[in-house]
Design a protein around this motif. Structure first.
Motif, PDB file in Angstrom:
ATOM      1  N   ALA A 240      -3.275  63.609  29.256  1.00 34.33           N
ATOM      2  CA  ALA A 240      -2.985  64.760  28.407  1.00 34.33           C
ATOM      3  C   ALA A 240      -1.771  65.472  28.978  1.00 34.33           C
ATOM      4  CB  ALA A 240      -4.191  65.703  28.395  1.00 34.33           C
ATOM      5  N   ALA A 241      -0.735  65.617  28.195  1.00 29.40           N
ATOM      6  CA  ALA A 241       0.523  66.177  28.688  1.00 29.40           C
ATOM      7  C   ALA A 241       0.663  67.628  28.282  1.00 29.40           C
ATOM      8  CB  ALA A 241       1.705  65.378  28.154  1.00 29.40           C
ATOM      9  N   GLY A 242       1.094  68.459  29.234  1.00 30.04           N
ATOM     10  CA  GLY A 242       1.334  69.856  28.938  1.00 30.04           C
ATOM     11  C   GLY A 242       2.640  70.029  28.178  1.00 30.04           C
ATOM     12  N   GLU A 243       2.860  71.237  27.702  1.00 27.83           N
ATOM     13  CA  GLU A 243       4.048  71.540  26.916  1.00 27.83           C
ATOM     14  C   GLU A 243       5.311  71.216  27.706  1.00 27.83           C
ATOM     15  OE1 GLU A 243       6.126  75.360  24.686  1.00 27.83           O
ATOM     16  OE2 GLU A 243       4.140  75.521  25.614  1.00 27.83           O
ATOM     17  N   GLY A 244       6.204  70.450  27.136  1.00 28.73           N
ATOM     18  CA  GLY A 244       7.468  70.119  27.771  1.00 28.73           C
ATOM     19  C   GLY A 244       7.418  68.892  28.649  1.00 28.73           C
ATOM     20  N   ALA A 245       6.240  68.361  28.930  1.00 25.07           N
ATOM     21  CA  ALA A 245       6.152  67.253  29.866  1.00 25.07           C
ATOM     22  C   ALA A 245       6.800  65.992  29.325  1.00 25.07           C
ATOM     23  CB  ALA A 245       4.679  66.985  30.218  1.00 25.07           C
ATOM     24  N   GLN A 246       6.601  65.699  28.036  1.00 27.94           N
ATOM     25  CA  GLN A 246       7.069  64.429  27.510  1.00 27.94           C
ATOM     26  C   GLN A 246       8.589  64.330  27.478  1.00 27.94           C
ATOM     27  OE1 GLN A 246       5.198  61.807  27.086  1.00 27.94           O
ATOM     28  NE2 GLN A 246       3.477  63.053  27.765  1.00 27.94           N
ATOM     29  N   SER A 247       9.294  65.449  27.486  1.00 25.93           N
ATOM     30  CA  SER A 247      10.749  65.389  27.494  1.00 25.93           C
ATOM     31  C   SER A 247      11.300  65.002  28.857  1.00 25.93           C
ATOM     32  CB  SER A 247      11.322  66.750  27.085  1.00 25.93           C
ATOM     33  OG  SER A 247      10.962  67.738  28.036  1.00 25.93           O
ATOM     34  N   LEU A 248      10.511  65.079  29.914  1.00 26.87           N
ATOM     35  CA  LEU A 248      10.959  64.796  31.271  1.00 26.87           C
ATOM     36  C   LEU A 248      10.294  63.565  31.867  1.00 26.87           C
ATOM     37  CD1 LEU A 248      12.687  65.859  33.656  1.00 26.87           C
ATOM     38  CD2 LEU A 248      10.728  67.244  34.332  1.00 26.87           C
ATOM     39  N   GLY A 274      15.581  66.117  40.561  1.00 22.24           N
ATOM     40  CA  GLY A 274      16.901  66.686  40.728  1.00 22.24           C
ATOM     41  C   GLY A 274      17.164  67.803  39.733  1.00 22.24           C
ATOM     42  N   ALA A 275      18.375  67.796  39.180  1.00 21.98           N
ATOM     43  CA  ALA A 275      18.763  68.856  38.249  1.00 21.98           C
ATOM     44  C   ALA A 275      17.932  68.855  36.973  1.00 21.98           C
ATOM     45  CB  ALA A 275      20.240  68.714  37.901  1.00 21.98           C
ATOM     46  N   ALA A 276      17.283  67.716  36.655  1.00 23.12           N
ATOM     47  CA  ALA A 276      16.483  67.643  35.426  1.00 23.12           C
ATOM     48  C   ALA A 276      15.222  68.488  35.502  1.00 23.12           C
ATOM     49  CB  ALA A 276      16.116  66.187  35.124  1.00 23.12           C
ATOM     50  N   GLY A 277      14.697  68.726  36.712  1.00 27.85           N
ATOM     51  CA  GLY A 277      13.486  69.533  36.847  1.00 27.85           C
ATOM     52  C   GLY A 277      12.438  68.845  37.684  1.00 27.85           C
ATOM     53  N   ALA A 278      11.175  69.123  37.397  1.00 27.42           N
ATOM     54  CA  ALA A 278      10.069  68.575  38.173  1.00 27.42           C
ATOM     55  C   ALA A 278       8.824  68.500  37.304  1.00 27.42           C
ATOM     56  CB  ALA A 278       9.797  69.445  39.403  1.00 27.42           C
ATOM     57  N   THR A 286      -0.721  66.308  32.971  1.00 28.52           N
ATOM     58  CA  THR A 286       0.642  66.281  33.478  1.00 28.52           C
ATOM     59  C   THR A 286       1.395  67.487  32.933  1.00 28.52           C
ATOM     60  OG1 THR A 286       0.687  63.868  33.607  1.00 28.52           O
ATOM     61  CG2 THR A 286       2.815  64.990  33.548  1.00 28.52           C
ATOM     62  N   TRP A 287       2.076  68.191  33.836  1.00 27.74           N
ATOM     63  CA  TRP A 287       2.885  69.344  33.451  1.00 27.74           C
ATOM     64  C   TRP A 287       4.309  69.110  33.924  1.00 27.74           C
ATOM     65  CZ3 TRP A 287       0.688  72.908  30.387  1.00 27.74           C
ATOM     66  CH2 TRP A 287      -0.701  73.056  30.420  1.00 27.74           C
ATOM     67  N   ALA A 288       5.277  69.692  33.228  1.00 28.00           N
ATOM     68  CA  ALA A 288       6.680  69.559  33.619  1.00 28.00           C
ATOM     69  C   ALA A 288       7.421  70.853  33.359  1.00 28.00           C
ATOM     70  CB  ALA A 288       7.341  68.410  32.866  1.00 28.00           C
ATOM     71  N   ALA A 289       8.519  71.036  34.089  1.00 31.62           N
ATOM     72  CA  ALA A 289       9.385  72.194  33.883  1.00 31.62           C
ATOM     73  C   ALA A 289      10.825  71.748  34.076  1.00 31.62           C
ATOM     74  CB  ALA A 289       9.042  73.317  34.857  1.00 31.62           C
ATOM     75  N   ALA A 290      11.687  72.143  33.161  1.00 29.66           N
ATOM     76  CA  ALA A 290      13.097  71.777  33.238  1.00 29.66           C
ATOM     77  C   ALA A 290      13.766  72.462  34.422  1.00 29.66           C
ATOM     78  CB  ALA A 290      13.804  72.163  31.943  1.00 29.66           C
ATOM     79  N   GLY A 291      14.834  71.832  34.917  1.00 30.37           N
ATOM     80  CA  GLY A 291      15.558  72.375  36.044  1.00 30.37           C
ATOM     81  C   GLY A 291      16.376  73.609  35.683  1.00 30.37           C
ATOM     82  N   LEU A 324       5.800  75.328  38.796  1.00 29.22           N
ATOM     83  CA  LEU A 324       6.985  74.478  38.775  1.00 29.22           C
ATOM     84  C   LEU A 324       8.238  75.293  38.484  1.00 29.22           C
ATOM     85  CD1 LEU A 324       5.547  71.408  36.846  1.00 29.22           C
ATOM     86  CD2 LEU A 324       6.026  71.559  39.302  1.00 29.22           C
ATOM     87  N   GLY A 325       8.129  76.255  37.590  1.00 27.51           N
ATOM     88  CA  GLY A 325       9.281  77.089  37.270  1.00 27.51           C
ATOM     89  C   GLY A 325       9.767  77.869  38.478  1.00 27.51           C
ATOM     90  N   ARG A 326       8.841  78.473  39.226  1.00 29.33           N
ATOM     91  CA  ARG A 326       9.220  79.217  40.425  1.00 29.33           C
ATOM     92  C   ARG A 326       9.859  78.296  41.457  1.00 29.33           C
ATOM     93  NH1 ARG A 326       4.769  83.812  42.104  1.00 29.33           N
ATOM     94  NH2 ARG A 326       4.614  84.861  40.075  1.00 29.33           N
ATOM     95  N   ALA A 327       9.266  77.127  41.646  1.00 29.93           N
ATOM     96  CA  ALA A 327       9.797  76.183  42.622  1.00 29.93           C
ATOM     97  C   ALA A 327      11.189  75.701  42.220  1.00 29.93           C
ATOM     98  CB  ALA A 327       8.840  75.006  42.781  1.00 29.93           C
ATOM     99  N   ASN A 328      11.376  75.411  40.936  1.00 30.02           N
ATOM    100  CA  ASN A 328      12.690  74.992  40.458  1.00 30.02           C
ATOM    101  C   ASN A 328      13.754  76.060  40.698  1.00 30.02           C
ATOM    102  OD1 ASN A 328      12.057  72.421  39.544  1.00 30.02           O
ATOM    103  ND2 ASN A 328      11.574  73.093  37.466  1.00 30.02           N
ATOM    104  N   ARG A 329      13.401  77.299  40.443  1.00 27.65           N
ATOM    105  CA  ARG A 329      14.374  78.376  40.607  1.00 27.65           C
ATOM    106  C   ARG A 329      14.792  78.526  42.064  1.00 27.65           C
ATOM    107  NH1 ARG A 329      11.136  80.597  36.577  1.00 27.65           N
ATOM    108  NH2 ARG A 329       9.848  81.784  38.022  1.00 27.65           N
TER     109      ARG A 329
END
Length: 348
Positions: A240-248, A274-278, A286-291, A324-329
């Motif tokens: 089950a993918a969280g919002e935004g996960a499938q784009s990354l 990298g710059a794409a996120g994590a 699965t969750w994702a956040a853009a870089g 993930l957003g905090r870590a990316n920033r």
């Protein structure tokens, strides 16, 4: 594997409880750039960012009885880190890494061996965690971050989180120290951080078995899958993918991460791109956040800043998109600065 639980804070007003104490063990090195030398090593970098973010942290490492060893102690004190876990070796030199950058801006590392951090004494390491003695910076100076050096680990059992990597385990002596502390810790955070040829398949797979939360980059995820001989479509089931996960995250890599997480019963497997996120694979989702876009100065220490921010937010039990957003920033900000331990804005 056993994992610690956070004890209730009296009054409910504190953000961090007794279990939110950290020990970062491993290499301390001087990164030798073409134009400068700066103190580095993943454990130091992570510890610095944890301290700036307000968590009590101790560094366990070893330096030589040489000029660079003296400079190391002075620099750690300036960064606001306690010195009680820093051992001194009478023979081996303080660690050095020669850093060069490729055309893509990614750093390459020539890690000088042997070094003092190959000889971390496990008994001294355990005493440093348990004793919690205060130690002032050399020369009586004030640490750059006032008060951080006084936030000590009291070490009364499984009440600390251990942060470790692979490189520091290249020698059996320091490997034993890592394993002893891992057995005593309440939760273990492992950054795979491959540095061939020192970070072998055997060391990595043994370390995965010790860990609760693991961080890899995209290339390292593929290497783990190869070492574990995972099929191209791992039998991990649809996630089950969280919002935004499938784009990354592509399905094959997501299945690889799910299979690794399941095999080692990890709480989370975090993958940086990298710059794409994590993104992260947990037992459920699965969750994702853009870089975060940033003009890159150098990427040394960016992953360590990311990991520290992730650890803090994870301990606060924040939702994964926010973690993930905090870590990316934080990682992006450090990538935009020279060096791994820049002054950090309070907003980060």
């Amino acid at each position: 594997m056993a994992t610690g639980s956070c004890k209730a804070c009296p009054g409910g007003g504190a953000v961090f409880c007794g279990a939110d104490k950290f020990v970062a063990i491993g290499e301390v090195v001087w990164d030798i750039f073409p134009d400068r030398q700066v103190l580095g090593g993943a454990p130091i970098n992570v510890a610095y960012h944890l301290a700036v973010l307000g968590l009590p942290v101790r560094v366990i490492t070893r330096v030589g009885s040489d000029t660079l060893g003296d400079l190391t102690l002075a620099r750690l004190a300036e960064l606001g880190l306690p010195l009680t876990g820093v051992q001194r070796d009478p023979e081996l030199p303080t660690g050095q890494v020669r850093v060069e950058f490729g055309a893509d801006g990614e750093p390459g590392y020539d890690i000088v061996a042997p070094a003092a951090w190959d000889n971390i004494d496990p008994e001294q390491a355990l005493r440093a965690v348990r004793d919690g003695e205060r130690q002032a910076p050399p020369g009586g100076g004030e640490p750059r971050r006032a008060g951080l050096a006084q936030r000590e680990i009291d070490g009364d059992g499984e009440d600390f989180g251990l942060i470790f990597g692979t490189l520091a385990q290249r020698d059996p002596r320091s490997r034993q120290a890592v394993r002893r502390l891992a057995a005593a810790a309440g939760r273990r955070y492992y950054d795979v951080n491959l540095r061939p040829p020192s970070t072998t398949r055997e060391l990595v797979l043994e370390s995965l078995a010790l860990a609760d939360v693991v961080k890899v980059n995209g290339e390292e995820l593929g290497q783990l899958a190869a070492w574990l001989e995972l099929p191209a479509a791992a039998a991990a089931g649809a996630a089950a993918a969280g919002e935004g996960a499938q784009s990354l995250v592509d399905p094959q890599r997501e299945q690889m991460a799910a299979a690794i997480r399941e095999r080692y019963q990890l709480e989370a497997l975090v993958v940086t791109e990298g710059a794409a996120g994590a993104w992260v694979r947990t037992a459920a989702q699965t969750w994702a956040a853009a870089g975060e876009p940033v003009p890159v100065a150098d990427t040394v220490g960016a992953g360590d800043a990311f990991f520290a921010a992730l650890i803090v937010a994870y301990q606060q039990k924040l939702p994964w998109p926010e973690i993930l957003g905090r870590a990316n920033r934080r990682g992006a900000y450090v990538a935009g600065q020279a060096g791994a331990t820049p002054e950090m804005p309070a907003a980060l």
